[in-house]
Enzyme design. Structure first.
Site, short mmCIF file in Angstrom:
data_model
loop_
_atom_site.label_atom_id
_atom_site.label_comp_id
_atom_site.label_asym_id
_atom_site.label_seq_id
_atom_site.Cartn_x
_atom_site.Cartn_y
_atom_site.Cartn_z
N SER A 148 37.38 36.98 42.88
CA SER A 148 38.15 36.04 42.08
C SER A 148 37.98 34.63 42.66
CB SER A 148 39.61 36.49 42.04
OG SER A 148 40.35 35.76 41.10
N ARG A 218 54.50 34.33 37.93
CA ARG A 218 53.91 35.60 38.34
C ARG A 218 53.78 36.56 37.17
NH1 ARG A 218 50.24 37.91 41.41
NH2 ARG A 218 50.81 39.96 42.18
N ASP A 320 37.56 43.30 32.72
CA ASP A 320 38.11 42.07 33.29
C ASP A 320 37.91 40.95 32.27
OD1 ASP A 320 38.81 39.83 34.70
OD2 ASP A 320 37.47 40.20 36.40
N HIS A 353 41.11 42.69 35.75
CA HIS A 353 40.72 41.84 36.88
C HIS A 353 41.11 42.46 38.22
CE1 HIS A 353 39.47 38.24 38.89
NE2 HIS A 353 40.68 37.97 39.34
N ASP A 354 42.20 43.20 38.25
CA ASP A 354 42.65 43.81 39.50
C ASP A 354 41.68 44.85 40.06
OD1 ASP A 354 44.92 42.40 39.99
OD2 ASP A 354 46.34 43.94 39.35
#
Length: 384
Positions: A148, A218, A320, A353-354
């Site tokens: 990232s 968040r 992602d 994405h994680d």
């Protein structure tokens, strides 16, 4: 289990920043794992993403549950084997996990920096990391690696210090943010700066924390880190069991937490607001926005990456959508245009994405194979 030990190094000399400002008397927190070999050729620098730190692997002796954020990747016998490589994790300048940041005292004023902390960029972070390596006596890295935002730093290393990098491992990253990503960052920042407890970034003096803004920031970010498939699989349209419903199954409220996904996001937001600094969030997301090495070349990424001379491994993940495989392919094409040695893996993974942080055997094996090939010549006196 690998036992980690946090270290800190003070730098008195001013660090010139891209903004034209500079910062002096700053500290960088870092951790190292493994042993630096005699000719110092086995060092690997790990660059962290938005809300991570220098605590990359293992646990602290007095905090056995505080596991490094990339512990599944780094350690003895793991994909990046600390029995063979000397791994360095550095906390970025402006962060809130030990390195000098907005919550620390400005040596020029004697007051906490707060919103007066200078704006920092990816390039500034790389320059600070280079100073740390100088102090450790490491003139060349076997590899620089990150996911990232960390991948952006790894890419920037190959452009700012091409002679100091043998390999770059860029995971789930991009050569710049698209408009959608900048938009998500801006909404998150607005949530923070419009919190009544923000006080124009000088909330420390007021003895408060803009937790409401941090929670929303968040929650917004977390939505972008997950794929639609994962969200549906984990939560779907499930209602919270603790909520009392009428015969229709709903409580019919505009403000109560009804669905499991709502409960999950609020939990993530609450947790984040307890440990992350609001000014740091603004600084790091803006650094993400600014990063664009092709800008100085009229948007031509191939020209921008011509300066890179090392070998590359790029990894992306099919679901992602924040840093899509198409963005990694842009970098691959630009590097191939310059006849660079590039390996590329596109992992079909459901996690969004994680995925770059999670346990995926295919992904971990790709990285393992790359570092295995890199390590073999080490025993013969160098990195290939």
């Amino acid at each position: 289990m690998l036992i980690a030990e946090s270290q800190s190094m003070l730098f008195e000399a001013p660090l010139p920043l891209q903004s034209g400002a500079s910062i002096r008397d700053y500290s960088l927190s870092f951790e190292t794992y493994g042993t630096l070999n005699a000719d110092k050729s086995n060092a690997v620098l790990i660059c962290h993403a938005l809300n991570a730190s220098h605590h990359v692997a293992g646990v602290y002796a007095d905090q056995p549950k505080n596991l490094g954020w990339w512990d599944n990747m780094i350690g003895p016998g793991k994909s990046l084997d600390t029995a063979r490589f000397f791994v360095i994790g550095v906390n970025n300048l402006g962060s809130c996990f030990g390195s000098t940041g907005p919550m620390h005292e400005n040596p020029d004023t004697g007051r906490v920096y707060g919103a007066d902390f200078p704006v920092v960029t990816v390039e500034d972070w790389v320059n600070a990391q280079a100073r740390l390596l100088d102090a450790l006596g490491i003139t060349q890295l076997a590899a620089v690696m990150g996911g990232s935002l960390g991948g952006m730093q790894a890419l920037s290393w190959t452009l700012q210090y091409p002679e100091r990098v043998k390999h770059a491992v860029v995971v789930a990253s991009a050569p710049n943010l698209n408009a959608e990503n900048i938009a998500f960052n801006e909404v998150a920042r607005r949530a923070i700066v419009t919190d009544p407890d923000f006080h124009n970034g000088h909330f420390y003096a007021q003895g408060v924390v803009p937790k409401r803004g941090l929670r929303i920031a968040r929650m917004i970010g977390h939505i972008t880190y997950l794929s639609d498939d994962v969200m549906n699989e984990k939560f779907g349209r499930e209602l919270r069991e603790a909520v009392t419903h009428n015969a229709t199954g709903y409580k019919y409220s505009t403000q109560e937490v009804e669905f499991q996904i709502e409960s999950y996001l609020r939990y993530q937001g609450d947790k984040f607001s307890e440990y992350f600094d609001a000014n740091t969030y603004l600084l790091i997301t803006r650094a993400l926005d600014y990063f664009d090495p092709a800008r100085a070349f009229g948007g031509d990424l191939s020209k921008a990456l011509a300066r890179a001379s090392c070998k590359f491994l790029l990894v992306s993940f099919s679901t992602d959508w924040r840093f899509s495989p198409a963005r990694s392919r842009e970098m691959v094409k630009a590097l191939l245009d310059n006849r660079r040695d590039v390996s590329y893996a596109e992992i079909d993974a459901p996690h969004g994405h994680d995925a770059f942080l999670l346990e995926d055997p295919r992904y971990l094996n790709v990285v393992r194979s790359y570092f295995d090939n890199m390590a073999n010549p080490l025993s013969e006196g160098g990195v290939s």
